[in-house]
Scaffold this active site. Structure first.
Site, PDB file in Angstrom:
ATOM      1  N   TRP A 192      57.782  79.007  37.145  1.00  0.00           N
ATOM      2  CA  TRP A 192      57.359  78.140  36.037  1.00  0.00           C
ATOM      3  C   TRP A 192      55.912  77.671  36.269  1.00  0.00           C
ATOM      4  O   TRP A 192      55.147  77.512  35.321  1.00  0.00           O
ATOM      5  CB  TRP A 192      58.302  76.928  35.960  1.00  0.00           C
ATOM      6  CG  TRP A 192      57.882  75.899  34.943  1.00  0.00           C
ATOM      7  CD1 TRP A 192      58.230  75.875  33.626  1.00  0.00           C
ATOM      8  CD2 TRP A 192      57.049  74.760  35.156  1.00  0.00           C
ATOM      9  NE1 TRP A 192      57.656  74.797  33.003  1.00  0.00           N
ATOM     10  CE2 TRP A 192      56.923  74.089  33.918  1.00  0.00           C
ATOM     11  CE3 TRP A 192      56.388  74.228  36.263  1.00  0.00           C
ATOM     12  CZ2 TRP A 192      56.169  72.922  33.767  1.00  0.00           C
ATOM     13  CZ3 TRP A 192      55.644  73.069  36.112  1.00  0.00           C
ATOM     14  CH2 TRP A 192      55.541  72.433  34.885  1.00  0.00           C
ATOM     15  N   HIS A 193      55.548  77.483  37.543  1.00  0.00           N
ATOM     16  CA  HIS A 193      54.197  77.010  37.851  1.00  0.00           C
ATOM     17  C   HIS A 193      53.142  78.067  37.560  1.00  0.00           C
ATOM     18  O   HIS A 193      51.993  77.734  37.313  1.00  0.00           O
ATOM     19  CB  HIS A 193      54.095  76.581  39.323  1.00  0.00           C
ATOM     20  CG  HIS A 193      54.758  75.277  39.582  1.00  0.00           C
ATOM     21  ND1 HIS A 193      56.109  75.169  39.768  1.00  0.00           N
ATOM     22  CD2 HIS A 193      54.251  74.017  39.671  1.00  0.00           C
ATOM     23  CE1 HIS A 193      56.416  73.901  39.970  1.00  0.00           C
ATOM     24  NE2 HIS A 193      55.318  73.181  39.904  1.00  0.00           N
ATOM     25  N   GLY A 194      53.525  79.312  37.644  1.00  0.00           N
ATOM     26  CA  GLY A 194      52.539  80.353  37.384  1.00  0.00           C
ATOM     27  C   GLY A 194      53.162  81.717  37.551  1.00  0.00           C
ATOM     28  O   GLY A 194      54.083  81.902  38.356  1.00  0.00           O
ATOM     29  N   GLY A 224      61.782  77.871  39.305  1.00  0.00           N
ATOM     30  CA  GLY A 224      60.893  76.699  39.246  1.00  0.00           C
ATOM     31  C   GLY A 224      59.502  77.055  39.750  1.00  0.00           C
ATOM     32  O   GLY A 224      58.491  76.609  39.201  1.00  0.00           O
ATOM     33  N   PHE A 280      49.428  75.293  34.471  1.00  0.00           N
ATOM     34  CA  PHE A 280      50.848  75.647  34.387  1.00  0.00           C
ATOM     35  C   PHE A 280      51.387  75.344  32.993  1.00  0.00           C
ATOM     36  O   PHE A 280      52.428  75.659  32.627  1.00  0.00           O
ATOM     37  CB  PHE A 280      51.651  74.905  35.450  1.00  0.00           C
ATOM     38  CG  PHE A 280      51.013  74.988  36.820  1.00  0.00           C
ATOM     39  CD1 PHE A 280      50.450  76.182  37.257  1.00  0.00           C
ATOM     40  CD2 PHE A 280      50.934  73.898  37.645  1.00  0.00           C
ATOM     41  CE1 PHE A 280      49.833  76.264  38.497  1.00  0.00           C
ATOM     42  CE2 PHE A 280      50.329  73.983  38.892  1.00  0.00           C
ATOM     43  CZ  PHE A 280      49.783  75.160  39.318  1.00  0.00           C
TER      44      PHE A 280
END
Lengths: 459, 346
Positions: free
Chosen positions: A324-326, A321, A459
């Site tokens: 997923w943001h970066g 997770g 993102f």
């Protein structure tokens, strides 16, 4: 195109809304919104729509194939297809960079041409969001909890609908599908309520989030110089900045969709009121956390295979997770940190450890703010410097950051004194409140000239 | 429905009111309003830069069309002191370059035929030299009028000057000159488009500026215009050639010249190894390029040879009124010679 920009507010939105309700046929309306959404996306870069069309084609085709032949191989092929696009555009530079560094250390060859190719990869905004939406659709069809969509136009609407295209909420097709089969008549009350919710979001973004950002960015540009109070103020300030920024986007998305007669799922519910990290993730970016739970944590085994496996699953889910943001190690560290917090919360509960709610809220808030340091400071040096300041290693001098402190006080008052904006009964507002909202909207529109892009656009 | 109408109508009304107020006060001088020039013409006054802002493009076109212009100068801020009688207009402005000159030529009428003094800068051919925006698009103008920062500055200015909400400017007398201004007319413009520094009007009120000496750092010398200059920029050369071709097609007379340099700056340009190759290439190319289109190039680069003293360059970059007069005379003589020789050929 940004929601907080003049082209969107003064041209795109009014034109699309008027054209939408002027068209007599439902399918024409769907077509209009899909076309407008592709234009909206192309505004960022002309080739982005081709990528979205590719992702849409993969999701739609996989759904149809799964309807006829629900084999795991078909699902895997579809998911890999969608993830492949995401992997290339989002993670190739990150992973490839480390791979080239490794090759350099081992063989002494720098491979500059390959590095140039990797550095030339541009991350298309919104790709993380619509990839996850496509995956959830394919998995739901495979599981049999959702009927495959036969109408390509409706599926394309689901993926591209501009209010949620760039930064969510991450919508499940099960929520959207029934709303796409009916024609939405013009309803002045609904349009007004959508506009009012959009206004609240826009005001929250340009007046609060951007206002805080001006001070936070300034302080965090030199973390090594921050004393104890300033370091904490900057970290807390960033916590409020990112919350107001992202929740504002979600409010605007919900408001915009409401204008078109579509209800999107809410994404935030005053997360800083949470009394535990578990509760925090039930209130923060809810459509992402439920996605991670349903499509990653539970398939990994969830909590069904013992405590150790549960904790491992939490770590893995939250680390992914975070990524997923970066595509950067600090995001992975931030995710893992939250995985640790969630596992720790479970352990504490199982040992019967309970804190009074106000104390639990305060502790959770501090833990979350400590996590934001990993999220915000991209380098190890920056992270170390800010933590050092927060733990008093840079001393206690330097005074209090007056303006930022004022923003923080106002933010606490809003967070603890008022419900999340999507809960406000805007549809029942008296004309005086509507007039006040119009004033707020005018002020917010006039503030977009110097507005910052939304943080979650990255993102 | 009523509440939706209230919301939309009130929003539009508020934004329109704020934009109208911003348009009137125009705190950054971004909106071109020619009425100030009309007022200045009536009273034969100078106009403060505060009322022109960065809208040089519109200002200079206004100058051209409100005078019986038969001769004009174009170029950078270094030609702005040039002035020469009732038929002469100064259409130079800070941030000029070949592409803006081409655009200006295209926007002017082909007849009557004009005599053009074209001041060509060496740094124009440095691709790193970028132009400021001197002509806003309608969209940018709308953005400016709706911006909160414009509104807060407009309110702040209105507080400083009680007359501002009624009158956008006031009539001031500085030395012997009348000036239309707002607060501090450190730079003013004549109605022929030439520029007057505040200290030329009242040295007691406005201090004369100094500085500009070469320290060796090209990033800071002359606003960094010469930094990283490696070759003559092809696109700017093309734009200059297009402008000359257009002038030839219109039967205009063009005289090219380099704005004069003070001795020390000329020495730097000719001898600094980072600059000399490009500088010399520029000075060698320009006469050839102008001759190719049938126009004359007058080498006025050496200020000392024109008769300009070091003190005629207050910031060691821009020449003052005296030196600019000498420059105009030198160019006029070249034009007269040119006309003589043309007559002899015919």
């Amino acid at each position: 195109m940004l929601f907080n920009s003049f082209p969107f507010l003064l041209a795109f939105l009014p034109l699309v809304v008027v054209a939408y309700f002027a068209l007599p046929h439902h399918r024409l309306r769907l077509l209009l919104v899909v076309g407008a959404s592709y234009y909206f996306y192309a505004y960022a870069d002309w080739w982005f729509p081709a990528l979205m069309a590719g992702s849409t084609a993969i999701g739609y085709t996989t759904g149809r194939l799964l309807e006829r032949n629900p084999r795991k191989a078909v699902l895997v092929a579809g998911v890999v297809g969608c993830l492949g696009l995401l992997a290339y555009f989002k993670y190739a530079q990150f992973a490839g960079g480390y791979a080239l560094d490794f090759v350099h250390v081992i063989t002494g060859r720098k491979l500059p041409h390959l590095r140039t190719v990797l550095n030339g990869i541009v991350l298309p905004i919104g790709i993380s969001f619509y990839t996850f939406e496509g995956i959830s659709y394919m998995v739901d069809v495979y599981r049999g909890t959702l009927r495959a969509e036969r109408d390509l136009l409706r599926y394309a609407f689901f993926i591209s609908f501009f209010p949620h295209l760039i930064a969510g909420p991450i919508v499940r097709y099960g929520i959207m599908q029934p709303q796409l089969t009916v024609k939405h008549r013009f309803d002045a009350d609904r349009v007004r309520s959508g506009l009012l919710l959009f206004t609240l979001g826009l005001a929250k973004k340009v007046l609060l989030a951007d206002g805080i950002a001006a001070y936070v960015d300034n302080y965090l540009s030199t973390p090594g110089q921050l004393g104890f109070f300033t370091a904490w103020s900057a970290a807390i300030g960033f916590g409020f900045q990112i919350y107001f920024d992202f929740s504002a986007y979600s409010d605007m998305a919900l408001g915009l969709a409401r204008i078109f007669g579509i209800d999107l799922p809410w994404n935030f519910d005053r997360p800083y009121r949470s009394a535990s990290p578990t509760e925090f993730w039930r209130r923060w970016h809810v459509t992402l956390s439920t996605w991670l739970r349903d499509y990653l944590y539970i398939p990994l085994g969830g909590n069904r295979k013992g405590e150790a496996r549960r904790n491992l699953n939490l770590f893995l889910t939250m680390a992914l997770g975070g990524l997923w943001h970066g595509a950067a190690l600090n995001f992975a560290a931030w995710g893992t940190y939250h995985g640790a917090l969630l596992a720790g919360t479970h352990e504490a509960r199982e040992r019967g450890l309970r804190l009074p709610r106000p104390l639990a809220v305060a502790v959770t808030f501090v833990l979350v703010v400590l996590g934001w340091v990993l999220f915000r400071m991209r380098t190890l040096g920056g992270i170390g410097s800010l933590y050092a300041g927060m733990f008093g290693l840079h001393g206690f001098g330097g005074g209090l950051p007056g303006h930022l402190l004022l923003y923080i006080v106002v933010s606490f008052a809003i967070v603890f004194g008022l419900p999340e904006e999507w809960r406000w009964p805007v549809e029942r507002w008296h004309v005086v409140w509507v007039a006040a909202a119009a004033v707020l909207f005018a002020v917010a529109v006039s503030s977009v000239y110097t507005a910052h892009p939304f943080i979650y656009f990255r993102f | 429905m009523r509440r939706l109408v209230v919301f939309l109508a009130l929003t539009v009304a508020l934004l329109a009111a704020a934009a109208a107020f911003d348009w009137w006060v125009d705190p950054f001088g971004e909106v071109w309003k020619p009425d100030v020039l009309a007022a200045a013409r009536k009273q034969n006054c100078l106009v403060s830069e505060e009322l022109i802002g960065l809208r040089y493009w519109s200002f200079k076109r206004d100058v051209f069309f409100h005078r019986p212009t038969r001769e004009f100068v174009v170029g950078s801020s270094r030609v702005l002191k040039m002035s020469d009688g009732p038929h002469f207009s100064n259409l130079g402005y800070p941030g000029s370059a070949p592409e803006t000159i081409l655009r200006l030529f295209k926007s002017l009428p082909a007849s009557p035929t004009q005599t053009v003094l074209l001041g060509v800068e060496g740094f124009w051919f440095n691709s790193r030299y970028t132009l400021p925006t001197t002509d806003l698009s309608t969209y940018k103008e709308l953005e400016y009028l709706l911006a909160r920062s414009t509104f807060t500055h407009a309110v702040s200015l209105s507080r400083q000057s009680a007359q501002l909400p009624q009158h956008r400017w006031k009539l001031d007398r500085i030395g012997t000159q009348c000036v239309l201004d707002r607060f501090e007319p450190t730079i003013t413009w004549r109605l022929d488009g030439s520029r007057v520094w505040g200290w030329e009007l009242d040295p007691a009120r406005f201090p004369k500026f100094h500085g500009g000496a070469f320290t060796g750092n090209l990033e800071t010398w002359r606003n960094g215009y010469f930094a990283d200059w490696t070759v003559l920029d092809r696109s700017r050369l093309d734009a200059l050639e297009q402008a000359l071709a257009l002038a030839r097609a219109r039967h205009w007379t063009v005289v090219g010249f380099p704005p004069p340099e003070p001795p020390h700056a000329l020495q730097v340009l000719e001898s600094d190894p980072r600059l000399a190759p490009q500088w010399n290439a520029y000075l060698k190319l320009m006469p050839q390029l102008f001759h190719r289109y049938g126009f004359k190039w007058v080498n006025t680069v050496d200020g000392a040879k024109l008769g300009c003293a070091r003190s005629d360059f207050p910031d060691l970059f821009h020449s003052d009124a005296r030196c600019s007069r000498l420059l105009v005379h030198a160019l006029a003589a070249a034009i007269d010679n040119r006309r003589e020789s043309l007559r002899e050929i015919r």
